[in-house]
Design a protein around this motif. Structure first.
Motif, PDB file in Angstrom:
ATOM      1  N   CYS A  93       0.809  -1.223   0.000  1.00  0.00           N
ATOM      2  CA  CYS A  93       0.000   0.000   0.000  1.00  0.00           C
ATOM      3  C   CYS A  93       0.840   1.270   0.000  1.00  0.00           C
ATOM      4  O   CYS A  93       0.398   2.312  -0.451  1.00  0.00           O
ATOM      5  CB  CYS A  93      -0.950  -0.003   1.194  1.00  0.00           C
ATOM      6  SG  CYS A  93      -0.169   0.391   2.779  1.00  0.00           S
ATOM      7  N   GLY A  94       2.044   1.183   0.553  1.00  0.00           N
ATOM      8  CA  GLY A  94       2.910   2.358   0.586  1.00  0.00           C
ATOM      9  C   GLY A  94       2.633   3.317   1.731  1.00  0.00           C
ATOM     10  O   GLY A  94       3.411   4.251   1.955  1.00  0.00           O
ATOM     11  N   THR A  95       1.552   3.115   2.472  1.00  0.00           N
ATOM     12  CA  THR A  95       1.220   4.099   3.507  1.00  0.00           C
ATOM     13  C   THR A  95       1.071   3.508   4.908  1.00  0.00           C
ATOM     14  O   THR A  95       1.018   4.260   5.885  1.00  0.00           O
ATOM     15  CB  THR A  95      -0.104   4.827   3.175  1.00  0.00           C
ATOM     16  OG1 THR A  95      -1.126   3.840   2.991  1.00  0.00           O
ATOM     17  CG2 THR A  95       0.023   5.651   1.911  1.00  0.00           C
ATOM     18  N   CYS A  96       0.983   2.180   5.041  1.00  0.00           N
ATOM     19  CA  CYS A  96       0.797   1.608   6.380  1.00  0.00           C
ATOM     20  C   CYS A  96       2.102   1.723   7.173  1.00  0.00           C
ATOM     21  O   CYS A  96       3.139   2.138   6.643  1.00  0.00           O
ATOM     22  CB  CYS A  96       0.357   0.149   6.286  1.00  0.00           C
ATOM     23  SG  CYS A  96       1.680  -0.960   5.763  1.00  0.00           S
ATOM     24  N   CYS A  99       5.006  -0.236   5.609  1.00  0.00           N
ATOM     25  CA  CYS A  99       5.504   0.398   4.380  1.00  0.00           C
ATOM     26  C   CYS A  99       6.301   1.652   4.707  1.00  0.00           C
ATOM     27  O   CYS A  99       7.384   1.881   4.162  1.00  0.00           O
ATOM     28  CB  CYS A  99       4.342   0.744   3.452  1.00  0.00           C
ATOM     29  SG  CYS A  99       3.689  -0.692   2.576  1.00  0.00           S
ATOM     30  N   CYS A 107       3.653  -5.642   4.602  1.00  0.00           N
ATOM     31  CA  CYS A 107       2.390  -4.922   4.370  1.00  0.00           C
ATOM     32  C   CYS A 107       1.252  -5.915   4.188  1.00  0.00           C
ATOM     33  O   CYS A 107       1.296  -6.789   3.335  1.00  0.00           O
ATOM     34  CB  CYS A 107       2.497  -4.046   3.122  1.00  0.00           C
ATOM     35  SG  CYS A 107       0.929  -3.248   2.702  1.00  0.00           S
ATOM     36  N   ALA A 109      -1.939  -4.424   4.303  1.00  0.00           N
ATOM     37  CA  ALA A 109      -2.997  -3.429   4.393  1.00  0.00           C
ATOM     38  C   ALA A 109      -4.204  -3.719   3.505  1.00  0.00           C
ATOM     39  O   ALA A 109      -5.326  -3.572   3.951  1.00  0.00           O
ATOM     40  CB  ALA A 109      -2.424  -2.059   4.056  1.00  0.00           C
TER      41      ALA A 109
HETATM   42 ZN   LIG Z   1       1.535  -1.092   3.461  1.00  0.00          ZN
END
Ligand SMILES: [Zn+2]
Ligand SMILES: NC(=O)c1ccc[n+]([C@@H]2O[C@H](COP(=O)([O-])OP(=O)(O)OC[C@H]3O[C@@H](n4cnc5c(N)ncnc54)[C@H](O)[C@@H]3O)[C@@H](O)[C@H]2O)c1
Ligand SMILES: [Zn+2]
Length: 361
Positions: A93-96, A99, A107, A109
């Motif tokens: 996800c790049g945002t959790c 990440c 990840c 997410a």
């Molecule tokens: Zn993530």
């Protein structure tokens, strides 16, 4: 209008799976509709059927798949209709938190984003590992689609979606196997034999395959094992020590996940060696180890979820190795079957007759 397809459903704990009509909605924002071409039968599907993962029945099984994107929802930029993709259960996800801390292989997410497929009567289905690919079409988060070289056959490429990636990555990513290492792999089904093949590719000089079934050991030799041990007739820990100069292996992969195999892995290591548990244990089963041995033997006791993979990095790389003739993914495909044959494939898996049965759609 939802798409009406056939899918393999586990309705209740321990009950044989059935072929059901499944309604697959058109993709919403961030989603992709995929026409599944091939999907391997993984032991985790059987764990779902047995109620070993969770109780969210009914499950739409199948999660080791490749196919072609048929439609995408709004905002999807990763893939377009016509793309050949392998489905993954780790859509980074790049945002959790994982990440953001630079550990995207932890990840989890969004892999359960899509739970909109239903039975004909409207009952919601839980797609296995957020995928549900024993079906002619499935709906996933777009990030669960990883584009790979369309020259690879779906039967081979799809295996990267779970078992082969999990085993390869357990050895190479989680275990950190490298040149000159000694490795032992306990349990040489699809997952364990991918750990064997991965260890060989990463430069391990001793690769010991252990199983209770001689057929699996034959396949392990074909995939790169330098030695094999029949756990029914040989002392696993003793044999691994003998084959590694009396030391034990640098890395031992437990691809079974039972207390007895974990204990073997624990003691078959060299001092400061690594155990990687990739087999999924039955919930509630304890292990007992002398704490002084945990301390005294040092090293690392790790678990490997999905081989600590990054789908966008690892799937195309493994397809390239396959296309170059350096990774024999076809060796994992013991048979191709129809969508109505999954229950029989579970029985074959339990009898040890196959590395992978692959449903072709
Ligand atoms: Zn993530
Ligand atoms: N961690 C993950 O991300 C991940 C991903 C996929 C699968 N898995 C798990 O990995 C495990 C293996 O999956 P698979 O698809 O290869 O299953 P499989 O049934 O094909 O293989 C299991 C192998 O273990 C062997 N075995 C059983 N008992 C043994 C013993 N006491 N000693 C030695 N060998 C023994 C069997 O003969 C068989 O060859 C399953 O538990 C599965 O759920 C984990
Ligand atoms: Zn799986």
């Amino acid at each position: 209008m939802p798409h009406e397809v056939q899918g393999v459903v586990a309705r209740a704990k321990g009950e044989p799976v059935t072929l059901e009509t499944v309604l697959v909605p058109d993709p919403g924002p961030g989603e992709a509709l995929v026409a599944v071409q091939a999907c391997g039968v993984c032991h985790t599907d059987l764990h779902y059927r047995e109620g070993g993962i969770n109780d969210e029945f009914p499950f739409l099984l199948g999660h080791e798949a490749a196919g072609v994107v048929e439609a995408v929802g709004s905002g999807v930029t990763e893939v377009s209709p016509g793309d050949f993709v392998v489905l993954n259960w780790r859509a980074v996800c790049g945002t959790c938190r994982a990440c953001r801390r630079g550990r995207p292989w932890y990840c989890f997410a969004t892999h359960n984003a899509t739970q909109r497929m239903t039975l004909a009567d409207g009952t919601a289905l839980s797609p296995a590992l957020g995928i549900g690919a024993f079906a002619e079409k499935t709906l996933v988060a777009a990030g669960q689609c990883t584009r790979v070289d369309p020259e690879a056959p779906a039967t081979a490429a799809g295996l990267l979606g779970c078992g082969v990636m999990a085993g390869f990555g357990a050895a190479v990513n989680t275990g950190g196997v490298g040149r000159g290492d000694s490795v032992a792999v306990i349990g040489c089904g699809g997952v364990g034999n991918a750990a064997v093949a991965g260890s060989r590719m990463a430069g391990a000089t001793t690769v010991v395959a252990v199983d209770v079934d001689p057929r699996k050991l034959e396949w392990a030799r074909r995939l790169g094992a330098t030695h094999v041990v029949d756990a029914r007739t040989e002392d696993v820990v003793e044999r691994i020590r003998e084959l590694t100069g009396g030391f034990g292996a640098d890395v031992v992969v437990d691809a079974v996940g039972r207390p007895e195999t974990y204990e073997q892995a624990f003691y078959a290591r060299d001092l400061a060696g690594t155990v990687v548990l990739v087999g999924v244990p039955t919930p509630g089963v304890p292990i007992e180890l002398p704490l002084i041995d945990v301390f005294g033997r040092g090293g690392a006791l790790k678990s490997s979820w999905y081989g600590d993979c990054l789908p966008s990095r690892d799937f195309p790389m493994l397809v390239d190795l396959y296309r170059q003739g350096r990774f024999d993914l076809d060796a994992f495909v013991s048979e191709t079957i129809g969508i109505g044959d999954v229950e029989e494939a579970f029985a074959k898996m339990e009898r040890g007759e196959v590395l992978r049965s692959v449903v072709v759609l």
